[in-house]
Scaffold this active site. Structure first.
Site, short mmCIF file in Angstrom:
data_model
loop_
_atom_site.label_atom_id
_atom_site.label_comp_id
_atom_site.label_asym_id
_atom_site.label_seq_id
_atom_site.Cartn_x
_atom_site.Cartn_y
_atom_site.Cartn_z
N ALA A 134 18.30 47.67 52.05
CA ALA A 134 17.73 48.91 51.55
C ALA A 134 18.52 49.47 50.37
O ALA A 134 19.74 49.64 50.45
CB ALA A 134 17.69 49.96 52.65
N ALA B 212 25.40 45.62 45.26
CA ALA B 212 24.71 45.62 43.96
C ALA B 212 25.69 45.92 42.83
O ALA B 212 25.64 45.28 41.77
CB ALA B 212 23.57 46.64 43.97
N GLY C 173 26.30 50.07 51.91
CA GLY C 173 26.61 48.65 51.79
C GLY C 173 25.83 47.98 50.67
O GLY C 173 26.39 47.19 49.90
N CYS C 174 24.56 48.31 50.56
CA CYS C 174 23.74 47.68 49.52
C CYS C 174 24.14 48.15 48.13
O CYS C 174 24.08 47.38 47.17
CB CYS C 174 22.26 47.98 49.79
SG CYS C 174 21.68 47.22 51.33
N THR C 175 24.59 49.39 48.02
CA THR C 175 25.08 49.89 46.74
C THR C 175 26.38 49.18 46.36
O THR C 175 26.54 48.74 45.22
CB THR C 175 25.29 51.42 46.80
OG1 THR C 175 24.02 52.04 47.07
CG2 THR C 175 25.84 51.95 45.48
#
Length: 155
Positions: free
Chosen positions: A40, A50, A45-47
């Site tokens: 998401a 990325a 974590g995804c930030t």
């Protein structure tokens, strides 16, 4: 869900991207492509992941690797994510989860000790001929890009 392994033909896809265009895997033939799947946009974590790809992009591109991020988020959320964090590589939207499933990046996983169904944080490297060079599943958001660069021998 079956997972991809080295030597498999990477399933082709065309998905809409955050910049209003689309990305088609087969159009990237001739170069290595890092396809990473994340649960998401705009979550911690995804930030982190990325931004690690963003910060390593010049080294990856210099070694002949393109990067494509794929999540089940809608395009407008991905556009906000890209703008907020200065992400310049394609972020593709797979709201139907068909690519996630075809690549083995959607299914049962452990989350805080419970078994749930969702996106499995994964990275697959596709060679210039469209074959899987490396497939990693259940990767950690933090430190994964550095490990990937070591695995691919990219300084």
């Amino acid at each position: 869900m079956p997972r991809l392994t080295a030597g498999d033909t990477a399933p082709d896809f065309t998905l809409p991207t955050a910049d209003g265009r689309s990305v088609t895997l087969s159009e990237l033939r001739g170069q290595h492509v890092v396809v990473y799947f994340y649960p998401a946009a705009m979550t911690p974590g995804c930030t982190t992941q990325a931004c690690d790809f963003r910060d390593s992009l010049s080294a990856l591109q210099g070694a002949g690797y393109a990067v494509v991020g794929i999540s089940p988020d809608p395009v407008d959320k991905l556009a906000q994510f890209a703008e907020q964090d200065g992400l310049t590589f394609p972020l593709a939207s797979d709201t139907e989860r068909s690519v996630l499933e075809a690549w083995g990046a959607f299914g049962e996983k452990k989350l805080y000790g419970k078994t749930v169904t969702g996106v499995i944080r994964s990275t697959v490297v596709v060679d210039p001929d469209g074959k899987v060079e490396l497939a990693q599943y259940n990767v950690k958001a933090t430190g994964h890009v550095a490990k990937l660069r070591r695995d691919l021998e990219i300084d």
